[in-house]
Design a protein around this motif. Structure first.
Motif: not given
Lengths: 570, 100
Positions: A391-392, A395, A398, A418-419, A421-423, A425-426
């Motif tokens: 998953d990481w 990301l 990306t 968006q990137l 936010r994903d970061w 959260r992870r």
């Protein structure tokens, strides 16, 4: 007045007629008319109506069950009946009617007490003598009316070692056939019973049962080792589990070697140079480690200095080992967005440039200087994660494509947001993971990277090293230079150095406690950072109302609380 | 649009006006065009009222190409703030001292 009747004698000679005066609660009617008072003459019809009836004041019983449900207390207040009649008075020329009150106490009675007990749910341990006394009480009374049976707490079993313990190490070394311990059996707990009838389970967790696990045999209360290894005693599900974990012993220094162990523990009775050791169990190196990679699934202990090495404790430390890189990536995205907002506020962004290229020109300029470190950190982090966290890695790819790839023409703020936010959260997922049991222990660390899914303990301190743990990081020495991150808390005698070595100490939650914090140290709790600009002593740094606060605290106490079992101060 | 003035004696290229994505290439070429041999080029941006990121990138391209021969001269406060935000004080330490 005679027995509640009025007897009137006529006046003798020239005397006055008798007068009747109504007292409180009386109504006087003379010849059909209500009067306050009247003289009584022959032929008068006198009626005195006594309006007050008997009064009953009810008593009450209250039952209170204690919080532990082992006693019930009864409070009885008896009731009373008040009888009233006209009071006697002697013959007189003036008769005043008054009331006579008679109070009769009404005890609660056995039925009343039992009703109160039933309402409170008390069914067990009722003291019949107390009940009888309360039932007949004519004065207010408080008494223990019922007692339950407390549970019998278990007595812990004891494992008395018959081999030499190794304080601070991972358990005594034993050989097959050795008598390793004597068992003193405990006593199991016994259910009690509440006054309300329920069973009460024993509260203590003291394990009373000793289980002979792998590699040991229990004969008449004595444990014998069946294999060579490390004698381990641990509490598992309320039982004491004794095992001899097979141990591979390397009786010398290791230099330029690779050792991979699928099961069991490994003990190196020397130092490790330029080697790679990967152990599923516990890895112990009695001396130091230099330019090596050490991994222990259950943990790692190094008796001397870890220098220019990577040490990992835990079964899956991949995400953790890249933590600093991941956080740096998040910071770089935040920098891009913050810089864009700032130059847009200055009016240094034009609509036509923005439509055509978005953040691309800005990112390109930032990557030249301010974020020049990002591509290298990105590559390092990607390499660390490539094999362990898909998953990481996805990301990171990306980010590489959308932010770091110069050929890409346009990248918008939405895309970076968006990137980010994903970061975040992870990262939050990673930071909120519960610490594992693995522990990492070393005498000292120098220019090394240490990761643990559980705790990290550095006896003498670490210099220019990276310490990362999901559990606490603690040292009775100094942590100077490099970065320290813990999900739960950091405690050390000294942070930073008088020479203001660049030191960063961060915790996701909990606090940072230190005997001395030198100026120049960057501290962070829950993502809120601050650079310490003056020397601080015995302080606890935590987050309150979104701000970092420095409270006085005893650093030694905090360090002792995080010390491994068997640690001897000094 | 922007305009330039070259002073051979001081080897200073003075630029004024606005430099944006549409004129960034011309701006870079103008800086490189005055470079000659090992002689330095001083870039005076005191008259520049607008620079976007593309223009800053073009200036950095020219500076990298000229390497030691490139020297940043006067900048007005607005442009200085932009350069500081972008971290260019690492390349041009003179930006730290205020507008020149």
């Amino acid at each position: 007045m005679v027995d509640g009747r009025i007897v009137v004698q006529g006046p003798r000679g020239r005397g006055h007629y008798a007068a009747v005066i109504a007292g409180e609660g009386m109504r006087l009617v003379v010849n059909g008319e209500v009067c306050r008072s009247a003289a009584v003459r022959e032929g008068d019809r006198i009626e005195v109506v006594f309006e007050a009836a008997d009064e009953v004041r009810a008593g009450h019983c209250t039952v209170t069950v204690s919080a532990d449900r082992l006693t019930a207390e009864l409070t009885v207040t008896p009731g009373e009946r008040i009888r009233r009649r006209l009071a006697d008075s002697p013959f007189s020329t003036r008769l005043e009617l008054t009331l006579h009150e008679e109070r009769v106490v009404m005890a609660a009675g056995e039925d009343g007490v039992r009703r109160a007990l039933a309402q409170a749910g008390v069914v067990y341990g009722i003291d019949m003598r107390s009940l009888a006394r309360a039932a007949q009480a004519t004065e207010p009374l408080t008494t223990i009316i019922a007692r339950g049976d407390p549970p019998g707490e278990p007595a812990a079993a004891e494992v008395v070692l018959e081999v030499e313990p190794r304080p601070g190490a991972e358990g005594p070394l034993v050989q097959a056939g050795w008598r390793v311990a004597t068992i003193r059996p405990g006593r199991p707990g016994k259910d009690g019973r509440a006054v309300t009838g329920e069973a009460l389970k024993p509260g203590g967790r003291s394990p009373a049962v000793v289980v002979a696990g792998d590699g040991v045999r229990l004969v008449d209360g004595v444990l014998y080792a069946q294999v060579d290894g490390r004698f381990m005693v641990q509490e598992v599900d309320g039982e004491i589990l004794c095992d001899v974990v097979p141990l591979r012993i390397v009786p010398r220094d290791m230099d330029g070697e690779e050792l991979v162990s699928d099961t069991g523990d490994v003990l190196v009775r020397g130092s490790v140079f330029r080697s790679r050791l990967q152990v599923a169990g516990f890895l112990e190196v009695e001396q130091g480690a230099l330019q090596s990679v050490l991994t222990g699934g259950r943990g790692v202990a190094v008796g001397r200095v870890v220098s220019r090495s990577v040490v990992q404790a835990g079964a899956a430390v991949g995400g953790l080992s890249a933590y600093h890189g991941l956080r740096a990536m998040a910071e770089s995205l935040e920098t891009i967005l913050a810089t864009y907002e700032e130059i847009a506020r200055m009016g240094m962004v034009r609509a036509d440039e923005w439509r055509q290229s978005g953040l691309r020109p800005l990112i390109d300029v930032l990557l030249r200087r301010r974020l020049a470190w990002v591509p290298q950190v990105w590559r390092d982090t990607r390499d660390q994660l490539a094999a362990v966290d898909a998953d990481w890695t996805s990301l990171l790819d990306t980010m590489g494509r959308s932010v770091l790839e110069p050929a890409r023409v346009r990248v918008g703020t939405d895309e970076v947001e968006q990137l980010l936010r994903d970061w975040r959260r992870r990262l939050a997922d990673l930071e909120s993971r519960a610490p594992g049991n693995a522990r990492l222990q070393a005498y000292a660390a120098h220019r090394s990277r240490l990761f643990s899914e559980g705790s990290i303990w550095i006896e003498r301190g670490a210099e220019e090293s990276e310490l990362t743990a999901l559990g606490p990081v603690a040292s009775p020495g100094s942590l100077r230079g490099g970065r320290v991150w813990s999900a739960t808390g950091v405690a050390a005698r000294e942070l930073g150095s008088p020479m203001e070595m660049r030191t960063e100490v961060a915790v996701a939650r909990g606090a940072i406690t230190a005997g001395i914090v030198h100026p120049g140290v960057t501290v962070s709790v829950g993502g809120v950072r601050s650079r310490v600009d003056e020397l601080r002593r015995n302080c606890r740094i935590s987050l309150r109302d979104g701000r970092l606060v420095f409270d006085d605290d005893d650093a030694d106490r905090a360090i002792r609380a995080m010390a491994p079992s068997g640690w001897v101060e000094g | 649009m922007f305009s330039t003035h070259w002073d051979e004696a001081s080897r200073t290229l003075s630029v004024s006006g606005e430099i944006d994505a549409s004129t960034a290439d011309s701006f870079r070429n103008a800086v490189l065009a005055v470079a000659c041999g090992d002689a330095p080029v001083r870039l005076d941006l005191g008259g520049v009222t607008f620079m976007d990121s593309t223009a800053v990138g073009a200036m950095l391209d020219a500076a990298e190409e000229l390497h030691d021969r490139f020297e940043l001269g006067a900048v007005n406060e607005r442009v200085r703030q932009l350069f500081l935000i972008l971290g260019l004080d690492e390349v041009f330490p003179e930006l730290q001292g205020g507008s020149s």
